[in-house]
Design a protein around this motif. Structure first.
Motif, PDB file in Angstrom:
ATOM      1  N   VAL A   1       0.104   5.027   6.498  1.00  0.00           N
ATOM      2  CA  VAL A   1      -1.399   4.375   6.596  1.00  0.00           C
ATOM      3  C   VAL A   1      -1.925   4.506   5.107  1.00  0.00           C
ATOM      4  O   VAL A   1      -1.513   5.558   4.371  1.00  0.00           O
ATOM      5  CB  VAL A   1      -1.884   5.023   7.476  1.00  0.00           C
ATOM      6  N   GLY A   2      -1.836   3.513   4.476  1.00  0.00           N
ATOM      7  CA  GLY A   2      -2.246   3.563   3.131  1.00  0.00           C
ATOM      8  C   GLY A   2      -2.260   2.022   2.550  1.00  0.00           C
ATOM      9  O   GLY A   2      -2.135   0.889   3.008  1.00  0.00           O
ATOM     10  N   PRO A   3      -2.480   2.274   0.540  1.00  0.00           N
ATOM     11  CA  PRO A   3      -1.998   1.242  -0.020  1.00  0.00           C
ATOM     12  C   PRO A   3       0.136   0.044   0.249  1.00  0.00           C
ATOM     13  O   PRO A   3       0.499   1.134   0.874  1.00  0.00           O
ATOM     14  CB  PRO A   3      -1.785   0.970  -0.854  1.00  0.00           C
ATOM     15  N   ALA A   4      -0.403  -0.872  -0.143  1.00  0.00           N
ATOM     16  CA  ALA A   4       1.594  -1.472   0.684  1.00  0.00           C
ATOM     17  C   ALA A   4       1.955  -0.663  -0.498  1.00  0.00           C
ATOM     18  O   ALA A   4       2.068   0.254  -1.558  1.00  0.00           O
ATOM     19  CB  ALA A   4       1.047  -2.602   0.277  1.00  0.00           C
ATOM     20  N   ARG A   5       3.622  -0.247  -0.010  1.00  0.00           N
ATOM     21  CA  ARG A   5       5.026   0.354  -0.454  1.00  0.00           C
ATOM     22  C   ARG A   5       5.367  -0.464  -1.036  1.00  0.00           C
ATOM     23  O   ARG A   5       6.423  -0.526  -0.254  1.00  0.00           O
ATOM     24  CB  ARG A   5       5.091   2.097  -0.135  1.00  0.00           C
ATOM     25  N   PRO A   6       5.939  -1.201  -1.835  1.00  0.00           N
ATOM     26  CA  PRO A   6       7.210  -2.004  -1.843  1.00  0.00           C
ATOM     27  C   PRO A   6       8.268  -1.329  -2.331  1.00  0.00           C
ATOM     28  O   PRO A   6       9.081  -2.106  -2.009  1.00  0.00           O
ATOM     29  CB  PRO A   6       6.219  -3.163  -3.304  1.00  0.00           C
ATOM     30  N   ASP A   7       8.354  -0.080  -2.435  1.00  0.00           N
ATOM     31  CA  ASP A   7       9.307   0.884  -3.418  1.00  0.00           C
ATOM     32  C   ASP A   7       9.385   1.481  -1.244  1.00  0.00           C
ATOM     33  O   ASP A   7      10.939   1.934  -1.504  1.00  0.00           O
ATOM     34  CB  ASP A   7       8.966   1.854  -3.764  1.00  0.00           C
ATOM     35  N   LEU A   8       8.893   1.365  -0.219  1.00  0.00           N
ATOM     36  CA  LEU A   8       9.628   1.320   0.249  1.00  0.00           C
ATOM     37  C   LEU A   8       9.569   0.068   1.627  1.00  0.00           C
ATOM     38  O   LEU A   8       9.219  -0.516   2.633  1.00  0.00           O
ATOM     39  CB  LEU A   8       8.439   2.331   1.726  1.00  0.00           C
ATOM     40  N   PRO A   9      11.035  -0.868   1.630  1.00  0.00           N
ATOM     41  CA  PRO A   9      11.199  -1.743   2.357  1.00  0.00           C
ATOM     42  C   PRO A   9      11.443  -1.432   3.787  1.00  0.00           C
ATOM     43  O   PRO A   9      12.425  -0.692   3.763  1.00  0.00           O
ATOM     44  CB  PRO A   9      12.287  -2.480   1.674  1.00  0.00           C
ATOM     45  N   GLY A  10      11.080  -2.473   4.305  1.00  0.00           N
ATOM     46  CA  GLY A  10      10.909  -2.453   5.755  1.00  0.00           C
ATOM     47  C   GLY A  10       9.254  -1.817   6.697  1.00  0.00           C
ATOM     48  O   GLY A  10       9.709  -1.427   7.828  1.00  0.00           O
ATOM     49  N   VAL A  11       8.936  -0.693   5.934  1.00  0.00           N
ATOM     50  CA  VAL A  11       7.596   0.055   6.480  1.00  0.00           C
ATOM     51  C   VAL A  11       6.316  -1.144   6.672  1.00  0.00           C
ATOM     52  O   VAL A  11       6.279  -1.997   6.124  1.00  0.00           O
ATOM     53  CB  VAL A  11       7.341   0.752   5.866  1.00  0.00           C
ATOM     54  N   VAL A  12       5.964  -0.690   8.490  1.00  0.00           N
ATOM     55  CA  VAL A  12       4.897  -1.613   8.321  1.00  0.00           C
ATOM     56  C   VAL A  12       3.396  -0.599   7.603  1.00  0.00           C
ATOM     57  O   VAL A  12       3.359   0.485   7.704  1.00  0.00           O
ATOM     58  CB  VAL A  12       4.694  -1.289   9.815  1.00  0.00           C
TER      59      VAL A  12
END
Length: 169
Positions: free
Chosen positions: A33-44
């Motif tokens: 929950v929060g802003p997009a995290r491009p460094d965490l692939p595969g998370v929703v």
């Protein structure tokens, strides 16, 4: 933290949120929950409404994306949380039937370091109008899981001093 992206702050060269994501890397689905995290692939990734409105709205938004019967509810700033801690929380929560939370060295519940029955959480959230996680989760009577040591898994980084201390641990 003065408006900084706290989950993106680094301990031992890695973002805080990366440590937490590693602790749940075996999960079938990881919801952040929060802003997009491009460094965490595969998370929703989802956002609470309104963004930044606190842990209860964040839990509500995140839980809407959970499909598993059991869910780990974790802060994004726990650099010493490991998979073994999450496994212990989930095992104790299943044994207890409702949920389990870590306790700190003084025995105080750490509401953002727990594992819960998803239906129990949904039921509690459906009638809850408050803003306190303790107010929401405390009445559920979770099992308490102690965890101590020089690098306690419940240690969170709420201030620059906390971040500096974590870096030195």
């Amino acid at each position: 933290m003065g408006g900084a992206d706290k989950p993106g702050l680094r301990v031992a060269g890695r973002p805080l949120i990366a440590w937490v994501a590693d602790a749940v890397s075996d999960a079938g689905r990881v919801v952040v929950v929060g802003p997009a995290r491009p460094d965490l692939p595969g998370v929703v990734t989802v956002r609470e409404d309104p963004p930044g409105s606190g842990p209860v709205p964040a839990l509500r938004a995140g839980l809407a994306e959970v499909r598993a019967a059991w869910v780990a509810v974790l802060a994004a700033d726990l650099p010493f949380l490991r998979a073994a801690h999450v496994t212990a929380l989930l095992a104790r929560a299943r044994q207890h039937g409702r949920g389990a939370v870590l306790t700190d060295d003084s025995g105080r519940e750490q509401w953002l370091a727990g594992a819960w029955n998803g239906e129990t959480l949904r039921g509690a959230l459906s009638g809850y109008r408050g803003a306190s996680l303790k107010g929401l989760l405390g009445p559920l009577g979770p099992a308490l899981v102690g965890a101590a040591g020089p690098r306690p898994p419940w240690y969170d980084c709420d201030t620059p001093a906390d971040l500096d201390a974590a870096t030195g641990m």
